[in-house]
Design an enzyme around this catalytic site. Structure first.
Site, PDB file in Angstrom:
ATOM      1  N   LYS A  83       0.963  -1.250   0.089  1.00 48.91           N
ATOM      2  CA  LYS A  83      -0.035   0.044  -0.058  1.00 48.91           C
ATOM      3  C   LYS A  83       0.790   1.423  -0.037  1.00 48.91           C
ATOM      4  O   LYS A  83       1.761   1.253   0.689  1.00 48.91           O
ATOM      5  CB  LYS A  83      -1.019   0.053   1.230  1.00 48.91           C
ATOM      6  CG  LYS A  83      -2.318   0.069   1.127  1.00 48.91           C
ATOM      7  CD  LYS A  83      -2.969  -0.096   2.409  1.00 48.91           C
ATOM      8  CE  LYS A  83      -4.452   0.384   2.454  1.00 48.91           C
ATOM      9  NZ  LYS A  83      -5.000   0.239   3.866  1.00 48.91           N
ATOM     10  N   VAL A  84       0.656   2.205  -0.806  1.00 47.18           N
ATOM     11  CA  VAL A  84       1.348   3.377  -1.000  1.00 47.18           C
ATOM     12  C   VAL A  84       0.461   4.687  -0.950  1.00 47.18           C
ATOM     13  O   VAL A  84      -0.928   4.421  -1.496  1.00 47.18           O
ATOM     14  CB  VAL A  84       2.279   3.602  -2.208  1.00 47.18           C
ATOM     15  CG1 VAL A  84       3.443   2.606  -2.059  1.00 47.18           C
ATOM     16  CG2 VAL A  84       1.321   3.553  -3.436  1.00 47.18           C
TER      17      VAL A  84
END
Ligand code: G3P
Length: 227
Positions: A83-84
């Site tokens: 997840k960014v």
């Protein structure tokens, strides 16, 4: 629409997996902190229970740091999705990781334009946050609807993962909006099962069955006495 749990609590994940309705898990730094485990331990433990995508969020701010973190997370388990955040650094890191075959979930998305940017880097999931928009007086689900519409119009393959869902009505609305995935807290998943008529129905079925069985037993006894 697949159902994911938005939690790092192992007991909750184990319970939902046992119900047969769990297709994946999303976590964030807050949820990991709340579960009181080391990040890596938590993700590895979750991967033993769920055979589906498990989102692990980067906790650094620069592109290079996030790339290094993402590579480390991806080595924990093949089901890890990195997840960014939806910032220039986050997307820059996501692009590098996606090019290496690592699946990316772009988080903290609040607009269609952010979702379009995420699609450009080849994100696997885009996570629009419904509840947090509701919190500031905007209709969060409208963003999910519009992202789904824009992605369909543009033939974009990034999956829409409706996040920050706070109650069962959000789940229904996410499905109607065409979301690919809804990630939900455990208590919302529990609430999805519930209806008073289901409980009353179970009670009534069992009572009817038991009454009929007792009646048959009485009749059989009476017949035996006559003989
Ligand atoms: O995991 C991201 C998102 O689902 C968080 O939800 O309720 O903290 O806005 P919430």
């Amino acid at each position: 629409m697949k159902l994911f749990l938005d939690t790092a609590e192992i007991d909750e994940i184990r319970a939902a997996a046992g119900w047969g309705v769990l297709s994946g898990v999303t976590t964030n730094p807050t949820l990991i902190a709340r579960a009181g485990q080391e990040h890596e331990d938590a993700i590895r433990e979750i991967a033993k229970i769920v055979n589906g995508p498990i989102s692990a969020e980067t906790i650094t701010k620069t592109k290079d740091e996030m790339v290094a973190e993402g590579r480390r997370y991806a080595a924990w388990h093949p089901n890890v999705v990195v997840k960014v955040v939806c910032t220039p650094d986050g997307l820059g890191a996501g692009k590098v990781l996606a090019a290496e075959g690592i699946r990316i979930n772009v988080t903290l998305c609040f607009t269609v334009n952010q979702a379009l940017l995420a699609a450009e880097i080849g994100a696997y999931f885009i996570s629009p946050f419904v509840g947090r928009l509701d919190d500031i007086g905007q209709e969060g689900m409208q963003v999910v609807r519009e992202i789904v519409q824009a992605y369909r119009a543009q033939n974009i393959k990034t999956q829409v993962l409706a996040a920050s869902l706070r109650h069962p009505v959000h789940v229904t609305e996410a499905a109607l909006a065409g979301a690919d995935v809804a990630t939900i807290p455990f208590k919302v998943m529990e609430a999805m099962f519930k209806h008073p008529l289901t409980d009353l129905g179970i009670e009534r079925f069992l009572k009817d069955y038991e009454q009929a069985r007792a009646e048959r037993e009485r009749e059989a006894k009476a017949a035996a006495k006559v003989r």
